[in-house]
Design a protein around this motif. Sequence first.
Motif, PDB file in Angstrom:
ATOM      1  N   VAL A 218       0.836  -1.255   0.109  1.00 25.20           N
ATOM      2  CA  VAL A 218       0.060  -0.077  -0.171  1.00 25.20           C
ATOM      3  C   VAL A 218       0.896   1.292  -0.070  1.00 25.20           C
ATOM      4  N   GLU A 219       0.618   2.339  -0.567  1.00 27.61           N
ATOM      5  CA  GLU A 219       1.053   3.605  -0.867  1.00 27.61           C
ATOM      6  C   GLU A 219       0.435   4.651  -0.585  1.00 27.61           C
ATOM      7  N   ARG A 220      -1.045   4.583  -0.873  1.00 22.49           N
ATOM      8  CA  ARG A 220      -1.730   5.755  -0.534  1.00 22.49           C
ATOM      9  C   ARG A 220      -3.410   5.364  -0.319  1.00 22.49           C
ATOM     10  N   VAL A 221      -3.981   5.912   0.433  1.00 19.54           N
ATOM     11  CA  VAL A 221      -5.581   5.677   0.615  1.00 19.54           C
ATOM     12  C   VAL A 221      -6.286   6.882  -0.282  1.00 19.54           C
ATOM     13  N   VAL A 222      -7.277   6.441  -0.885  1.00 16.06           N
ATOM     14  CA  VAL A 222      -8.145   7.398  -1.824  1.00 16.06           C
ATOM     15  C   VAL A 222      -9.230   7.244  -1.265  1.00 16.06           C
ATOM     16  N   CYS A 223      -9.971   8.799  -1.189  1.00 18.74           N
ATOM     17  CA  CYS A 223     -11.171   8.884  -0.510  1.00 18.74           C
ATOM     18  C   CYS A 223     -12.095   9.290  -1.645  1.00 18.74           C
ATOM     19  N   ALA A 224     -13.562   9.326  -1.298  1.00 18.52           N
ATOM     20  CA  ALA A 224     -14.640   9.646  -2.095  1.00 18.52           C
ATOM     21  C   ALA A 224     -14.460  11.291  -2.571  1.00 18.52           C
ATOM     22  N   ASP A 225     -14.032  12.158  -1.833  1.00 19.75           N
ATOM     23  CA  ASP A 225     -13.920  13.437  -2.030  1.00 19.75           C
ATOM     24  C   ASP A 225     -12.815  13.562  -3.052  1.00 19.75           C
ATOM     25  N   GLY A 226     -11.972  12.643  -3.604  1.00 20.67           N
ATOM     26  CA  GLY A 226     -10.908  12.689  -4.331  1.00 20.67           C
ATOM     27  C   GLY A 226      -9.365  12.990  -3.752  1.00 20.67           C
ATOM     28  N   SER A 227      -9.435  13.129  -2.417  1.00 23.38           N
ATOM     29  CA  SER A 227      -8.263  13.324  -1.872  1.00 23.38           C
ATOM     30  C   SER A 227      -7.498  12.139  -1.715  1.00 23.38           C
ATOM     31  N   SER A 228      -6.078  12.041  -1.733  1.00 23.99           N
ATOM     32  CA  SER A 228      -5.300  10.867  -1.614  1.00 23.99           C
ATOM     33  C   SER A 228      -4.335  11.183  -0.451  1.00 23.99           C
ATOM     34  N   HIS A 229      -4.133  10.095   0.471  1.00 25.81           N
ATOM     35  CA  HIS A 229      -3.144  10.036   1.641  1.00 25.81           C
ATOM     36  C   HIS A 229      -2.079   9.286   1.798  1.00 25.81           C
ATOM     37  N   GLU A 230      -0.875   9.731   1.449  1.00 25.37           N
ATOM     38  CA  GLU A 230       0.125   8.920   1.296  1.00 25.37           C
ATOM     39  C   GLU A 230       0.360   7.894   2.606  1.00 25.37           C
ATOM     40  N   ALA A 231       0.716   6.595   2.495  1.00 20.22           N
ATOM     41  CA  ALA A 231       0.818   5.572   3.581  1.00 20.22           C
ATOM     42  C   ALA A 231       1.948   4.758   3.507  1.00 20.22           C
ATOM     43  N   ASP A 232       2.921   4.767   4.449  1.00 17.61           N
ATOM     44  CA  ASP A 232       3.507   3.385   4.686  1.00 17.61           C
ATOM     45  C   ASP A 232       3.120   2.366   5.467  1.00 17.61           C
ATOM     46  N   LEU A 233       1.879   2.780   6.189  1.00 16.78           N
ATOM     47  CA  LEU A 233       1.219   1.665   6.655  1.00 16.78           C
ATOM     48  C   LEU A 233      -0.028   2.037   6.873  1.00 16.78           C
ATOM     49  N   VAL A 234      -1.009   0.996   6.756  1.00 14.90           N
ATOM     50  CA  VAL A 234      -2.444   1.420   7.147  1.00 14.90           C
ATOM     51  C   VAL A 234      -3.028   0.428   8.235  1.00 14.90           C
ATOM     52  N   ILE A 235      -3.620   1.152   9.089  1.00 15.76           N
ATOM     53  CA  ILE A 235      -4.214   0.266   9.961  1.00 15.76           C
ATOM     54  C   ILE A 235      -5.996   0.557  10.087  1.00 15.76           C
ATOM     55  N   VAL A 236      -6.603  -0.603   9.813  1.00  9.80           N
ATOM     56  CA  VAL A 236      -7.997  -0.546   9.597  1.00  9.80           C
ATOM     57  C   VAL A 236      -8.835  -0.875  10.988  1.00  9.80           C
ATOM     58  N   GLY A 237      -9.581   0.152  11.583  1.00  7.07           N
ATOM     59  CA  GLY A 237     -10.389  -0.243  12.718  1.00  7.07           C
ATOM     60  C   GLY A 237     -11.674   0.512  12.546  1.00  7.07           C
ATOM     61  N   VAL A 238     -12.480  -0.577  11.712  1.00  3.41           N
ATOM     62  CA  VAL A 238     -13.764   0.006  11.488  1.00  3.41           C
ATOM     63  C   VAL A 238     -14.776  -1.073  12.000  1.00  3.41           C
ATOM     64  N   GLY A 239     -14.479  -1.473  13.076  1.00  5.12           N
ATOM     65  CA  GLY A 239     -15.432  -2.165  14.010  1.00  5.12           C
ATOM     66  C   GLY A 239     -15.149  -3.629  13.743  1.00  5.12           C
TER      67      GLY A 239
END
Length: 404
Positions: A218-239
């Motif tokens: 993973v290198e980035r996370v993309v959101c519905a508003d078009g924003s992109s967030h550079e990531a070396d590590l993604v941690i998911v905490g969605v319940g």
Amino acid sequence: MISTILIIGGGQAGAQAIDTLRKEGFGGRLVLIGDEPQLPYQRPPLSKKYLCGEMAAERLLFRHQSFYDEHRIELKLGTRAVRLDAGARQVGLAGGETLTYDRLLLCLGAESRRLTCPGAELAGVHYLRGLADVAPIQTGFKPQARVVIIGGGYIGLETAATCRKMGCEVTVLEMADRIMNRVVAPAVSQYFAAEHRLHGVDILCDMRVTRLEGRERVERVVCADGSSHEADLVIVGVGAVATTELAISAGLACDNGIVVDEYCRTSDAAIYAAGDCTNHPSPRFGRRVRLESVDNAFEQAKTAALNMLDRPVAHDRVPWFWSDQFDNKLLIVGLSQDYDRQVLRGDPASRSFSVCYLKGSELLAVEAVNHSKDYMAARKLIADRTPLQADRLADASLALKDAV
Ligand SMILES: Cc1cc2nc3c(=O)[nH]c(=O)nc-3n(C[C@H](O)[C@H](O)[C@H](O)COP(=O)(O)OP(=O)(O)OC[C@H]3O[C@@H](n4cnc5c(N)ncnc54)[C@H](O)[C@@H]3O)c2cc1C
């Protein structure tokens, strides 16, 4: 005559049930089946002190091996129960072994809800539920490593605080318009968002993640508003979702958890369940709930153990929960649904305040931020249904117990 009790799930509830069963004099065969290889351990430090290396693995354990030996507990760890035949009262293990029981206790816990968007399977995307999840996250702890946390609930926020402490650059992406929106009042969300920002965590709300991108990882996370967030590590905490597969396959009633009555009994008279995996009645609040908390797992397991020994006792507790984020302690007691009024006690700027939920004059729940006195008083007031006066409640110079 009850000669064999099997417990499936070696977490908080499973460990407590063993304790209670032996303390209450059950002298028969007691078997604990757990799919994790470790002796039963506590999970809360996994997002807190253990994650940042301030706590040794040894200290996570509820009990050492000697306890299980002394109490003649047959441990079948690293072993998944894969079949449950309620009619024959038999459990099949992954290795092929079959065990027969007189009473069975399901303490199956819950599993992290998985992301389903494109890129969710990329390397570098992590979940945090068990001990095995921690080391892969820790290897990503490098100063200035960019950590993107998806989900601004307890686990996401506690992990965010810990990652920040480890020197990482941290962004939290929350889909709702405020963090912890399902569980706390707006004043409490605002307070914690401000605390995180003060410590350098970038909290972004109204962010719906649509895809994760990267070549090998993973290198980035993309959101519905078009924003992109550079990531070396993604941690998911969605319940988390209750683990019910085994119960469903055996034909037990399940509906957002294994359905139990106030005696922790499932739809099969010989099978009980406790902890995160259950959907249970709360007589105090007059509705069914599924809770994910240490307190609930601990108390329900004690109750289930007594009932399995034919000592009828109903589970009717006022639930409570805590969360640690930076140097803040949030304590929540009661269930806030059905309230008709929220009362703020104290000033959030003082870093110690609480939010009370009332229905008429009855206190339903309290969220106490760095205020253990209010939390302690609320436990009793909620349990006793003591009528309160809202105007006295709002006066923070009066002790909560004096708002009657
Ligand atoms: C990172 C983290 C932080 C937390 N922090 C807090 C906190 O601050 N305060 C708080 O109150 N609560 C906290 N919790 C929640 C709390 O830890 C849980 O509510 C509690 O552990 C529930 O206990 P349990 O026994 O029901 O389930 P678990 O502890 O999840 O145990 C269930 C066990 O059953 C095993 N299992 C499932 N299916 C099978 C099968 N078929 N065969 C064999 N084994 C099986 C699972 O692998 C697991 O080991 C936190 C949880 C996590 C993950």
